[in-house]
Enzyme design. Sequence first.
Site, PDB file in Angstrom:
ATOM      1  N   LYS A  74      -2.949   8.406   2.906  1.00  0.00           N
ATOM      2  CA  LYS A  74      -4.174   8.241   3.715  1.00  0.00           C
ATOM      3  C   LYS A  74      -3.954   8.743   5.147  1.00  0.00           C
ATOM      4  O   LYS A  74      -4.879   9.268   5.769  1.00  0.00           O
ATOM      5  CB  LYS A  74      -4.626   6.779   3.723  1.00  0.00           C
ATOM      6  CG  LYS A  74      -5.165   6.266   2.379  1.00  0.00           C
ATOM      7  CD  LYS A  74      -6.377   7.034   1.900  1.00  0.00           C
ATOM      8  CE  LYS A  74      -7.074   6.336   0.736  1.00  0.00           C
ATOM      9  NZ  LYS A  74      -8.051   7.212   0.068  1.00  0.00           N
TER      10      LYS A  74
ATOM     11  N   TYR B 126       0.845  -1.214   0.000  1.00  0.00           N
ATOM     12  CA  TYR B 126       0.000   0.000   0.000  1.00  0.00           C
ATOM     13  C   TYR B 126       0.878   1.262   0.000  1.00  0.00           C
ATOM     14  O   TYR B 126       0.472   2.318  -0.490  1.00  0.00           O
ATOM     15  CB  TYR B 126      -0.967  -0.025   1.180  1.00  0.00           C
ATOM     16  CG  TYR B 126      -2.196   0.839   0.954  1.00  0.00           C
ATOM     17  CD1 TYR B 126      -3.051   0.615  -0.116  1.00  0.00           C
ATOM     18  CD2 TYR B 126      -2.487   1.889   1.816  1.00  0.00           C
ATOM     19  CE1 TYR B 126      -4.168   1.416  -0.321  1.00  0.00           C
ATOM     20  CE2 TYR B 126      -3.607   2.690   1.621  1.00  0.00           C
ATOM     21  CZ  TYR B 126      -4.430   2.443   0.549  1.00  0.00           C
ATOM     22  OH  TYR B 126      -5.532   3.246   0.348  1.00  0.00           O
TER      23      TYR B 126
HETATM   24  P1  NDP Z   1     -12.531   3.961  -8.145  1.00  0.00           P
HETATM   25  O1  NDP Z   1     -11.397   3.748  -9.091  1.00  0.00           O
HETATM   26  O2  NDP Z   1     -13.840   3.411  -8.515  1.00  0.00           O
HETATM   27  O3  NDP Z   1     -12.686   5.505  -7.804  1.00  0.00           O
HETATM   28  C1  NDP Z   1     -11.596   6.384  -7.726  1.00  0.00           C
HETATM   29  C2  NDP Z   1     -12.078   7.729  -8.201  1.00  0.00           C
HETATM   30  O4  NDP Z   1     -11.049   8.720  -8.044  1.00  0.00           O
HETATM   31  C3  NDP Z   1     -12.463   7.741  -9.679  1.00  0.00           C
HETATM   32  O5  NDP Z   1     -13.786   8.162  -9.823  1.00  0.00           O
HETATM   33  C4  NDP Z   1     -11.502   8.759 -10.286  1.00  0.00           C
HETATM   34  O6  NDP Z   1     -12.101   9.524 -11.306  1.00  0.00           O
HETATM   35  C5  NDP Z   1     -11.206   9.625  -9.105  1.00  0.00           C
HETATM   36  N1  NDP Z   1     -10.032  10.461  -9.336  1.00  0.00           N
HETATM   37  C6  NDP Z   1      -8.735  10.064  -9.475  1.00  0.00           C
HETATM   38  N2  NDP Z   1      -7.965  11.145  -9.755  1.00  0.00           N
HETATM   39  C7  NDP Z   1      -8.789  12.224  -9.778  1.00  0.00           C
HETATM   40  C8  NDP Z   1      -8.591  13.611 -10.010  1.00  0.00           C
HETATM   41  N3  NDP Z   1      -7.381  14.128 -10.285  1.00  0.00           N
HETATM   42  N4  NDP Z   1      -9.670  14.440  -9.965  1.00  0.00           N
HETATM   43  C9  NDP Z   1     -10.897  13.961  -9.698  1.00  0.00           C
HETATM   44  N5  NDP Z   1     -11.160  12.653  -9.473  1.00  0.00           N
HETATM   45  C10 NDP Z   1     -10.099  11.801  -9.517  1.00  0.00           C
HETATM   46  O7  NDP Z   1     -11.998   3.313  -6.767  1.00  0.00           O
HETATM   47  P2  NDP Z   1     -12.593   3.245  -5.285  1.00  0.00           P
HETATM   48  O8  NDP Z   1     -14.057   3.384  -5.318  1.00  0.00           O
HETATM   49  O9  NDP Z   1     -11.959   2.058  -4.686  1.00  0.00           O
HETATM   50  O10 NDP Z   1     -11.929   4.518  -4.580  1.00  0.00           O
HETATM   51  C11 NDP Z   1     -12.667   5.539  -3.927  1.00  0.00           C
HETATM   52  C12 NDP Z   1     -11.993   5.922  -2.620  1.00  0.00           C
HETATM   53  O11 NDP Z   1     -12.082   4.839  -1.707  1.00  0.00           O
HETATM   54  C13 NDP Z   1     -10.502   6.236  -2.748  1.00  0.00           C
HETATM   55  O12 NDP Z   1     -10.172   7.298  -1.877  1.00  0.00           O
HETATM   56  C14 NDP Z   1      -9.868   4.942  -2.243  1.00  0.00           C
HETATM   57  O13 NDP Z   1      -8.556   5.133  -1.789  1.00  0.00           O
HETATM   58  C15 NDP Z   1     -10.821   4.623  -1.119  1.00  0.00           C
HETATM   59  N6  NDP Z   1     -10.752   3.263  -0.580  1.00  0.00           N
HETATM   60  C16 NDP Z   1     -10.831   2.178  -1.407  1.00  0.00           C
HETATM   61  C17 NDP Z   1     -10.766   0.902  -0.901  1.00  0.00           C
HETATM   62  C18 NDP Z   1     -10.834  -0.291  -1.807  1.00  0.00           C
HETATM   63  O14 NDP Z   1     -10.421  -1.376  -1.400  1.00  0.00           O
HETATM   64  N7  NDP Z   1     -11.353  -0.173  -3.001  1.00  0.00           N
HETATM   65  C19 NDP Z   1     -10.608   0.656   0.547  1.00  0.00           C
HETATM   66  C20 NDP Z   1     -10.580   1.865   1.339  1.00  0.00           C
HETATM   67  C21 NDP Z   1     -10.637   3.112   0.773  1.00  0.00           C
HETATM   68  P3  NDP Z   1     -11.737   9.232 -12.865  1.00  0.00           P
HETATM   69  O15 NDP Z   1     -11.978   7.767 -13.078  1.00  0.00           O
HETATM   70  O16 NDP Z   1     -12.674  10.113 -13.611  1.00  0.00           O
HETATM   71  O17 NDP Z   1     -10.305   9.600 -13.025  1.00  0.00           O
END
Ligand code: NDP
Length: 257
Positions: free
Chosen positions: A165, A158
């Site tokens: 984070k 990670y």
């Molecule tokens: P996704 O890939 O589905 O979502 C990530 C999102 O971040 C996308 O919608 C992407 O938009 C957006 N993003 C990235 N860069 C930018 C930017 N410069 N400006 C605006 N938006 C941006 O993954 P998750 O749903 O897993 O992630 C969502 C959150 O949950 C994150 O903070 C992740 O760290 C957190 N999380 C996830 C876990 C997991 O196991 N999945 C566990 C714990 C926390 P676009 O695609 O348009 O670039």
Amino acid sequence: MSNLMQGKNVVVMGVASERSIAWGITKSLHNAGANLIFTNRQERSYQKLTKLLEKNDIEPRLIVSCDVASDESITDAFDEIKEKVGVIHGVVHSVAFAKREELKGEYADTSREGFLLAQEISAFSLAAVTKAAKPLMTEGGSIVTQTYLGAERVIQNYNVMGVAKASLEASMRYLAEDVGKYGIRVNAISAGPIRTLSAKGVGGFNEKLGIIEEKAPLRRNVDQDQVGDATLFFLSDLARGVTGEVMHVDSGYHIIG
Ligand code: NDP
């Protein structure tokens, strides 16, 4: 729960696919009667989002583009929301980014550029978004971000995102103090591992799912809907006495030594 968020305008940032945590949150908010405003970065995410909304019979109040790497883009997005929607009551910050090559091997190998990028998109963005959302939250509000156990403990692979984070969680607390006096709360959900587009980038992700099934008190993984309902709690008046908090939605894994 069907009118918990009736009349509330909530901005959801971070739906990239049906698997996105922000999509689970969208469903919970919609079922609770919220009016939804979406932001996304890539055209591909916009296309996915509009299809998902159509398929699920959800009518968005507004969809605006927002790249959190740019102050101008954040300002433009919230200006447009102010102009077209007016007051908002909630923001879901569900965005993060790190280079794939930084999510494996040793943390000590993190590049300066990769470190700064992860911090900028995954942590600083919460401060920037809070600043932009604050003037629209004239009736008070709630901001919820998404974090992970890698902020508190060393979780293999990670790496740079764990450090981002940790920064996100500390930012969340400082922001909670800043905006508390305006009746705005800021909290974080620490979700267990969920298979999403972003999660695919983390080395050894499948092993993490296996460990939860084996060791977490509930002996099962969490899903987007469980995170959605917990996020809904923070966004709703049920959590009116809670700010600066990290709530784990991880089948209890974080209590296991
Ligand atoms: P996704 O890939 O589905 O979502 C990530 C999102 O971040 C996308 O919608 C992407 O938009 C957006 N993003 C990235 N860069 C930018 C930017 N410069 N400006 C605006 N938006 C941006 O993954 P998750 O749903 O897993 O992630 C969502 C959150 O949950 C994150 O903070 C992740 O760290 C957190 N999380 C996830 C876990 C997991 O196991 N999945 C566990 C714990 C926390 P676009 O695609 O348009 O670039």
